[in-house]
Design a protein around this motif. Structure first.
Motif, PDB file in Angstrom:
ATOM      1  N   ALA A  47       0.842  -1.199   0.000  1.00  0.00           N
ATOM      2  CA  ALA A  47       0.000   0.000   0.000  1.00  0.00           C
ATOM      3  C   ALA A  47       0.875   1.247   0.000  1.00  0.00           C
ATOM      4  O   ALA A  47       1.917   1.292   0.663  1.00  0.00           O
ATOM      5  CB  ALA A  47      -0.901   0.007   1.234  1.00  0.00           C
ATOM      6  N   ALA A  67      -5.422   1.648  -4.073  1.00  0.00           N
ATOM      7  CA  ALA A  67      -6.576   0.900  -3.581  1.00  0.00           C
ATOM      8  C   ALA A  67      -6.261   0.135  -2.305  1.00  0.00           C
ATOM      9  O   ALA A  67      -7.104   0.032  -1.401  1.00  0.00           O
ATOM     10  CB  ALA A  67      -7.065  -0.066  -4.666  1.00  0.00           C
ATOM     11  N   ASP A  68      -5.050  -0.423  -2.193  1.00  0.00           N
ATOM     12  CA  ASP A  68      -4.685  -1.161  -0.984  1.00  0.00           C
ATOM     13  C   ASP A  68      -4.669  -0.242   0.229  1.00  0.00           C
ATOM     14  O   ASP A  68      -5.142  -0.617   1.309  1.00  0.00           O
ATOM     15  CB  ASP A  68      -3.306  -1.808  -1.169  1.00  0.00           C
ATOM     16  CG  ASP A  68      -3.307  -2.885  -2.236  1.00  0.00           C
ATOM     17  OD1 ASP A  68      -4.059  -3.858  -2.091  1.00  0.00           O
ATOM     18  OD2 ASP A  68      -2.573  -2.746  -3.225  1.00  0.00           O
ATOM     19  N   THR A 102      -6.351   2.572   0.519  1.00  0.00           N
ATOM     20  CA  THR A 102      -7.732   2.995   0.775  1.00  0.00           C
ATOM     21  C   THR A 102      -8.474   1.936   1.573  1.00  0.00           C
ATOM     22  O   THR A 102      -9.239   2.254   2.495  1.00  0.00           O
ATOM     23  CB  THR A 102      -8.460   3.274  -0.547  1.00  0.00           C
ATOM     24  OG1 THR A 102      -7.779   4.336  -1.241  1.00  0.00           O
ATOM     25  CG2 THR A 102      -9.904   3.688  -0.304  1.00  0.00           C
ATOM     26  N   ARG A 103      -8.254   0.659   1.229  1.00  0.00           N
ATOM     27  CA  ARG A 103      -8.886  -0.410   1.996  1.00  0.00           C
ATOM     28  C   ARG A 103      -8.395  -0.418   3.435  1.00  0.00           C
ATOM     29  O   ARG A 103      -9.138  -0.776   4.358  1.00  0.00           O
ATOM     30  CB  ARG A 103      -8.619  -1.765   1.333  1.00  0.00           C
ATOM     31  CG  ARG A 103      -9.531  -2.075   0.154  1.00  0.00           C
ATOM     32  CD  ARG A 103      -9.332  -3.490  -0.350  1.00  0.00           C
ATOM     33  NE  ARG A 103      -8.108  -3.617  -1.122  1.00  0.00           N
ATOM     34  CZ  ARG A 103      -8.046  -3.477  -2.451  1.00  0.00           C
ATOM     35  NH1 ARG A 103      -9.138  -3.168  -3.129  1.00  0.00           N
ATOM     36  NH2 ARG A 103      -6.900  -3.620  -3.081  1.00  0.00           N
ATOM     37  N   ALA A 104      -7.145  -0.014   3.644  1.00  0.00           N
ATOM     38  CA  ALA A 104      -6.562  -0.073   4.982  1.00  0.00           C
ATOM     39  C   ALA A 104      -7.009   1.077   5.874  1.00  0.00           C
ATOM     40  O   ALA A 104      -7.282   0.864   7.068  1.00  0.00           O
ATOM     41  CB  ALA A 104      -5.036  -0.073   4.874  1.00  0.00           C
ATOM     42  N   GLY A 133      -9.222   3.914   4.651  1.00  0.00           N
ATOM     43  CA  GLY A 133     -10.367   4.662   4.167  1.00  0.00           C
ATOM     44  C   GLY A 133      -9.963   5.760   3.207  1.00  0.00           C
ATOM     45  O   GLY A 133      -8.827   6.257   3.245  1.00  0.00           O
ATOM     46  N   ALA A 134     -10.886   6.161   2.370  1.00  0.00           N
ATOM     47  CA  ALA A 134     -10.602   7.152   1.328  1.00  0.00           C
ATOM     48  C   ALA A 134     -10.215   8.507   1.904  1.00  0.00           C
ATOM     49  O   ALA A 134      -9.466   9.266   1.290  1.00  0.00           O
ATOM     50  CB  ALA A 134     -11.821   7.312   0.415  1.00  0.00           C
ATOM     51  N   THR A 177      -0.634 -10.099  -0.398  1.00  0.00           N
ATOM     52  CA  THR A 177      -0.873  -9.377  -1.645  1.00  0.00           C
ATOM     53  C   THR A 177       0.231  -8.406  -2.020  1.00  0.00           C
ATOM     54  O   THR A 177       0.075  -7.650  -2.963  1.00  0.00           O
ATOM     55  CB  THR A 177      -2.187  -8.580  -1.539  1.00  0.00           C
ATOM     56  OG1 THR A 177      -2.085  -7.648  -0.465  1.00  0.00           O
ATOM     57  CG2 THR A 177      -3.361  -9.501  -1.313  1.00  0.00           C
ATOM     58  N   ARG A 203      -3.613  -5.619  -7.739  1.00  0.00           N
ATOM     59  CA  ARG A 203      -5.068  -5.732  -7.606  1.00  0.00           C
ATOM     60  C   ARG A 203      -5.726  -4.418  -7.941  1.00  0.00           C
ATOM     61  O   ARG A 203      -5.142  -3.366  -7.790  1.00  0.00           O
ATOM     62  CB  ARG A 203      -5.437  -6.132  -6.166  1.00  0.00           C
ATOM     63  CG  ARG A 203      -4.914  -7.502  -5.776  1.00  0.00           C
ATOM     64  CD  ARG A 203      -5.401  -7.859  -4.391  1.00  0.00           C
ATOM     65  NE  ARG A 203      -4.931  -6.886  -3.403  1.00  0.00           N
ATOM     66  CZ  ARG A 203      -5.515  -6.707  -2.233  1.00  0.00           C
ATOM     67  NH1 ARG A 203      -6.594  -7.356  -1.929  1.00  0.00           N
ATOM     68  NH2 ARG A 203      -5.026  -5.833  -1.377  1.00  0.00           N
TER      69      ARG A 203
END
Length: 282
Positions: A169, A183-184, A186-188, A190-191, A232, A281
């Motif tokens: 990330a 994206a990694d 953001t998943r961790a 939040g945006a 990942t 991803r």
């Protein structure tokens, strides 16, 4: 002045501006007024030497072979070039993960230069200091390092762009804010990002028992930062080691280059390790 010369001058000016922005980082403050130390930055002379190493004829010859590896372009027609600024690449610092309050979020890992072939392929050329010289130690597919450095500068000017290798990330941190760049990330977090302290708490919970010197590390797990099964990161974390080199500025440099120095080198006369990244991803 010719169009070609003007274009090169504009590119050089933009590269210089980005390098200056990335190297001119000063300690910034938390919302509570306590300073957040900036990571050790490489000296300008080191950045220039690293860029020269990336653009050296031997490196360009290796890049020609690299870009031609799958038959995408003939080696003789690859005509690789180094494009834009050489940038420092920072990685999540173990001291920060351990919870040390005065630790910077990230530490310098290597310098990266973007290489582009005649058919548009891109690669990242990694350089580290070895003795009194800067050497190319890795070539990786894609332009993540320089692309995220530029994105971080746009999103949070003056911030530190860094990578959390365990989940591949990318983030930018300035003052008390940590913002995601992919994206990694953001998943961790939040945006909208998170605070430095909340980010510290998250990584401490995830990796605090896997630091160098821990039982996890003593089992031989890549310096305490090995990927879990099915992880990942999928880029170059697999070749990270627990050993450390030092930068010209005296900062820690934990990198795949250490494995190279130990004899894992390929391609550039025992000075480069060529690694392809797995597909990212979405």
């Amino acid at each position: 002045m010719s169009t070609h010369t003007s274009r090169n001058a504009a590119r050089a000016a933009a590269a210089g501006a980005l390098t200056a922005a990335l190297l001119g980082l000063a300690p910034l403050a938390h919302a509570d007024g306590n300073p957040v130390p900036a990571p050790v930055a490489p000296p300008a002379a080191g950045v220039s030497a690293a860029h020269d190493a990336a653009a050296a004829p031997a490196t360009l010859d290796t890049l020609s072979r690299f870009f031609a590896r799958d038959g995408a372009v003939a080696q003789a027609k690859a005509r690789p070039r180094i494009d834009g600024a050489t940038v420092p690449v920072y990685t999540l610092a173990p001291e920060f993960v351990a919870g040390k309050k005065d630790a910077p979020v990230a530490e310098l890992e290597f310098l990266a230069s973007e290489a582009v072939s005649a058919d548009g392929q891109k690669a990242s050329v990694w350089t580290v200091k070895s003795g009194d010289t800067w050497k190319v130690v890795n070539i990786a597919t894609g332009d993540d390092e320089t692309r995220y450095a530029a994105e971080g500068a746009r999103k949070l000017g003056g911030g530190t762009v860094f990578r959390e290798p365990q989940i591949d990330a990318w983030y930018v941190q300035r003052g008390d804010r940590v913002l995601p760049l992919d994206a990694d990330a953001t998943r961790a977090i939040g945006a909208g990002g998170t605070s430095v302290e909340n980010y510290r708490a998250r990584v401490h919970k995830a990796y605090g028992d896997k630091l160098p010197g821990s039982a996890y590390a003593r089992q031989g797990m890549a310096g305490g930062y090995a990927e879990p099964a099915g992880g990942t990161a999928g880029r170059t974390a697999e070749v990270r080691t627990a050993a450390a080199a030092r930068t010209d500025a005296g900062g820690p440099l934990n990198t795949a280059a250490t494995a190279t120095a130990a004899g894992a080198a390929l391609a550039l006369g025992a000075s480069a390790l060529v690694v392809r990244r797995r597909r990212r991803r979405g």
